[in-house]
Design a protein around this motif. Structure first.
Motif, PDB file in Angstrom:
ATOM      1  N   UNK A  80      -0.334  -3.237  12.461  1.00  0.00           N
ATOM      2  CA  UNK A  80      -1.556  -2.564  12.029  1.00  0.00           C
ATOM      3  C   UNK A  80      -1.742  -2.292  10.663  1.00  0.00           C
ATOM      4  N   UNK A  81      -0.426  -1.823  10.013  1.00  0.00           N
ATOM      5  CA  UNK A  81      -0.336  -1.407   8.710  1.00  0.00           C
ATOM      6  C   UNK A  81      -0.542  -2.781   8.011  1.00  0.00           C
ATOM      7  N   UNK A  82       0.189  -3.796   8.428  1.00  0.00           N
ATOM      8  CA  UNK A  82       0.204  -4.994   7.462  1.00  0.00           C
ATOM      9  C   UNK A  82      -1.304  -5.678   7.615  1.00  0.00           C
ATOM     10  N   UNK A  83      -2.301  -5.528   8.702  1.00  0.00           N
ATOM     11  CA  UNK A  83      -3.493  -6.003   8.808  1.00  0.00           C
ATOM     12  C   UNK A  83      -4.354  -5.095   7.934  1.00  0.00           C
ATOM     13  N   UNK A 135      -6.472  -6.736   4.396  1.00  0.00           N
ATOM     14  CA  UNK A 135      -7.845  -6.551   4.254  1.00  0.00           C
ATOM     15  C   UNK A 135      -8.134  -6.095   2.989  1.00  0.00           C
ATOM     16  N   UNK A 136      -7.241  -5.206   2.359  1.00  0.00           N
ATOM     17  CA  UNK A 136      -7.515  -4.649   0.972  1.00  0.00           C
ATOM     18  C   UNK A 136      -6.992  -5.817   0.029  1.00  0.00           C
ATOM     19  N   UNK A 137      -5.899  -6.647   0.376  1.00  0.00           N
ATOM     20  CA  UNK A 137      -5.449  -7.457  -0.471  1.00  0.00           C
ATOM     21  C   UNK A 137      -6.579  -8.610  -0.694  1.00  0.00           C
ATOM     22  N   UNK A 138      -7.253  -8.942   0.337  1.00  0.00           N
ATOM     23  CA  UNK A 138      -8.374  -9.867   0.389  1.00  0.00           C
ATOM     24  C   UNK A 138      -9.456  -9.370  -0.304  1.00  0.00           C
ATOM     25  N   UNK A 139      -9.614  -8.295  -0.599  1.00  0.00           N
ATOM     26  CA  UNK A 139     -10.598  -7.820  -1.474  1.00  0.00           C
ATOM     27  C   UNK A 139     -11.720  -6.979  -0.553  1.00  0.00           C
TER      28      UNK A 139
END
Length: 85
Positions: free
Chosen positions: A9-12, A16-20
């Motif tokens: 979940x943390x990776x997900x 989402x943050x990394x994808x902007x």
């Protein structure tokens, strides 16, 4: 406020943050809360509208309006039987 998440979940969330899609974890959580509030609000509105509709139908029925469901079903079945012949 601190929350703990399993690694997937943390990776997900981080993806989402990394994808902007979100600026930060806090931004993501705030969006989830806003969406949840919207769902709760929409459900409440739907239930109030349903209650009003039921009340309106009952008032119409008590005033002598409306159509008996049994009569409607009988008429539909009669039409189906005619169509089969």
């Amino acid at each position: 406020m601190n929350i703990s998440l399993p690694d997937p979940m943390r990776d997900y969330v981080q993806a989402r943050i990394d994808d902007g899609h979100y600026a930060s974890v806090s931004d993501y959580v705030r969006d989830l809360i806003r969406r949840d509030q919207g769902v709760i609000h929409d459900e409440g509105r739907w239930l109030r509208e349903l209650d009003a509709s039921i009340s309106e139908g009952l008032a119409e029925m008590h005033a002598g309006g409306g159509t008996d469901l049994g009569e409607v079903c009988d008429a539909v079945l009669t039409e189906i039987r005619k169509a089969r012949r």
